[in-house]
Design a protein around this motif. Structure first.
Motif: not given
Length: 628
Positions: A502-506
């Motif tokens: 999975a990718g993520a951005r926060s």
């Protein structure tokens, strides 16, 4: 007759972004409008302090420097410039642009938008600004402005305002406006849409990503792309990452329209081209968000370097030696970061960092009294004593809070090139506290378009899911291996980081953080949806335990979005946390290990270690204080 698509680009994602971007965008290819986003919560505090020193300031000075060359280029190419660089003083920046235009001999008409400044209504505030919509920008462009300067508008308004001008949309064109708002949200952070800060960056050359642009059509759909030959990449993944950035829930509330993020569909439209379609819009809320900054007090910090053996004991010694000095200080926080490695072959990798952060209403308690006490330990503390930098004087810190104001009571005003002040009425809105009413359109939600012909479409969020507030999650025990007694074949799993799949951005919203997580395939999405519950999210990120965490499903994007309330304290300017804007919270989540079905992992991301027996997801620890 349908007008051709609007070509609109971005040349700044924050105050301090790449200075040459304005020229790059103006010379790299055709454009109709070029935008620049300079404002953020921290920026408003910085501009507020500038204004204290000089009432004529309060705007982003770097924009003027970029215009020294860019104004002539924009005029030659017929490109309109729209920016929120006006900050706290849009009228002042508009005057400065006129003066610059006269100096360089470029005949341009300049307009600005004002009315967002509500500082006088907030006792003790350094700044207080309502987030205006794009209608004021639309009015300025309709009056023939070549340059439009605003104060605090929503970031997406820099795109939706020009789109409404280009296509002559009405305030009731909710679906069209929502499409432009979504495109604006993708563009607003510049190169984050073209491979910057991207989880899967190793698959692309992102050393110098180009800035993004959108081709917005009359129906509100858009294609996200970039100028030919520029670096970086535009893909469904980079666009998804930006769509998830700093959003809260499936409804993206705005002053002109509420955009439904669970209706967004992404499709491949060719190399470095991603089409956004299907966006549904609803009435905006009746209130506007108001961002308020204040000086919260005084802050200081010291970072002690602990090297080699007995790290914990060395940290305990420093804490005890400074305990008396810290008595009476309003807030003192110690953090020990175990960056040390056993039997390390460099001194730096043999060292840990002990960080002390202090805050107090008085600069005296956290100024010389603290720094002197820390320095005096130099020859009488732990072996190998040293600090990363010499202790300095106390510094003021800011706090951010958001409130709201009725849209009808905020004097949103377009100041046209001839000086005429045009009041901008608030659009028809939903009642306070009530969900916005759906806009006119098809009765059924559009199905998600598969990323490839072999993948099934992901369903839209169900009414039942919305009814429970998007805050739930899958039952425990669902995940990599088939549940006992289900009759399904157990799936082979491997212990691996979530980021292998999975990718993520926060990012930050005041004191809250959001973490968006997405997958590249439908099977991986189904596993993620069932496995990454709120409980498991908090187990993987222990710093979020004890805080309110809300989970939202975005099936069309194969994504989950988590909001973590209060993890950033009083916001970025208060320096409450090691990562004060939660920029890396998503990458920490991706680095955490759990049992992942081997068949879901792309071959290139499968760990070398042997698969583990099927055993289901790791158990979620019980809250502290519970159990036998």
């Amino acid at each position: 007759m349908t007008r051709r698509p609007l070509l609109i680009g971005n040349a700044s994602g924050f105050y301090g972004d790449r200075s040459g971007a304005l020229r790059e965008m103006l010379t790299g290819g055709p454009l109709d409008v070029l935008t620049g986003d300079y404002l953020a919560e921290l920026t408003m505090l910085i501009l507020g302090r500038d204004r204290l020193k000089n009432p004529d300031l309060g705007y982003a000075k770097t924009f003027l420097r970029q215009l020294e060359e860019g104004l002539g280029l924009a005029h030659e190419r017929g490109v309109r410039l729209v920016t929120n660089a006006g900050g706290l003083n849009p009228a002042g920046l508009a005057d400065a642009v006129r003066a610059l235009a006269a100096k360089v001999g470029v005949p341009v008409s300049v307009a600005h938008v004002e009315g967002d400044d509500l500082t006088a209504r907030e006792d003790g505030a350094l700044t207080a600004n309502a987030y205006l919509g794009g209608a004021g920008i639309t009015a300025c462009l309709r009056a023939g402005a070549d340059v439009v300067v605003t104060g605090r508008v929503t970031d997406a308004a820099l795109v939706s305002g020009p789109a409404a001008w280009w296509f002559d949309w009405a305030p009731e064109d909710h679906d069209r406006l929502a499409g432009a708002v979504v495109a604006g949200h993708v563009l607003e952070c510049g190169t984050q849409a073209t491979g910057g800060n991207y989880s899967f960056f190793t698959g692309h050359d992102v050393r110098r990503p180009g800035f993004p642009l959108a081709e917005i059509s009359a129906d509100g759909s858009a294609v996200i792309t970039k100028h030919p030959g520029t670096g970086g990449v535009v893909s469904a993944g980079t666009v998804t990452a930006q769509l998830l950035y700093e959003t809260q829930g499936v409804r993206y509330l705005g002053p002109d329209v509420t955009a439904r993020l669970d209706t967004v569909r992404l499709t491949d439209d060719g190399p470095d081209r991603v089409r956004i379609s299907g966006v549904r819009g609803e009435q905006p809320p009746s209130t506007l968000k108001v961002g308020v900054t204040r000086i919260g007090g005084w802050r200081n910090e010291v970072v002690f370097v602990l090297t080699g053996l007995d790290i914990e004991e060395k940290a305990d010694l420093v804490r005890s030696q400074l305990a008396e000095t810290l008595e009476g200080v309003a807030d003192a926080a110690w953090t020990l970061a175990r960056t040390d490695h056993e039997d390390a072959d460099t001194e730096e990798t043999a060292s840990a960092l002990l960080r002390l952060v202090v805050r107090d209403p008085s600069p005296d308690r956290v100024g010389r009294a603290l720094t002197s006490a820390a320095v005096e330990l130099a020859l009488g503390s732990y072996p190998g004593f040293h600090v990363t930098t010499p202790p300095g004087p106390a510094q003021p810190y800011g706090v951010f809070a958001s409130t709201s104001a009725p849209a009808t009571q905020v004097p949103h005003t377009a100041v046209l090139p001839d000086g005429t002040h045009v009041p901008i009425p608030a659009p028809p809105s939903a009642s306070p506290g009530e969900p916005a009413a759906p806009s006119a359109g098809p009765a059924e939600q559009p199905a998600a378009v598969p990323a490839s012909p072999t993948e099934p479409a992901a369903p839209s969020a169900s009414p039942a899911f919305e009814a429970r507030g998007s805050g739930g999650g899958a039952p425990e025990g669902v995940g990599g291996a088939a549940p006992a007694g289900s009759g399904a074949e157990p799936r082979e799993t491997v212990r691996a980081p979530l980021g292998a799949l999975a990718g993520a951005r926060s990012g930050d919203k005041g004191g809250d953080a959001n973490v968006g997580v997405w997958t590249e395939s439908a099977p991986a999405w189904h596993w993620l949806r069932d496995t990454l519950t709120v409980d498991r999210f908090q187990a993987l990120l222990p710093e979020t335990r004890g805080l309110a965490v809300h989970r939202h499903e975005l099936p069309n994007l194969r994504a989950l979005n988590f909001t973590v309330t209060g993890i950033l304290g009083d916001g970025v300017a208060s320096g409450h946390r090691f990562d004060p804007q939660a920029k890396a919270l998503g990458e920490w989540l991706r680095a955490r290990h759990l049992d992942i079905p081997v068949d879901l992992l792309p071959p290139a991301r499968r760990p070398v270690s042997a698969p583990q027996p099927a055993r289901g997801p790791a158990p979620v620890p019980a809250p502290e204080g519970t159990g036998p």
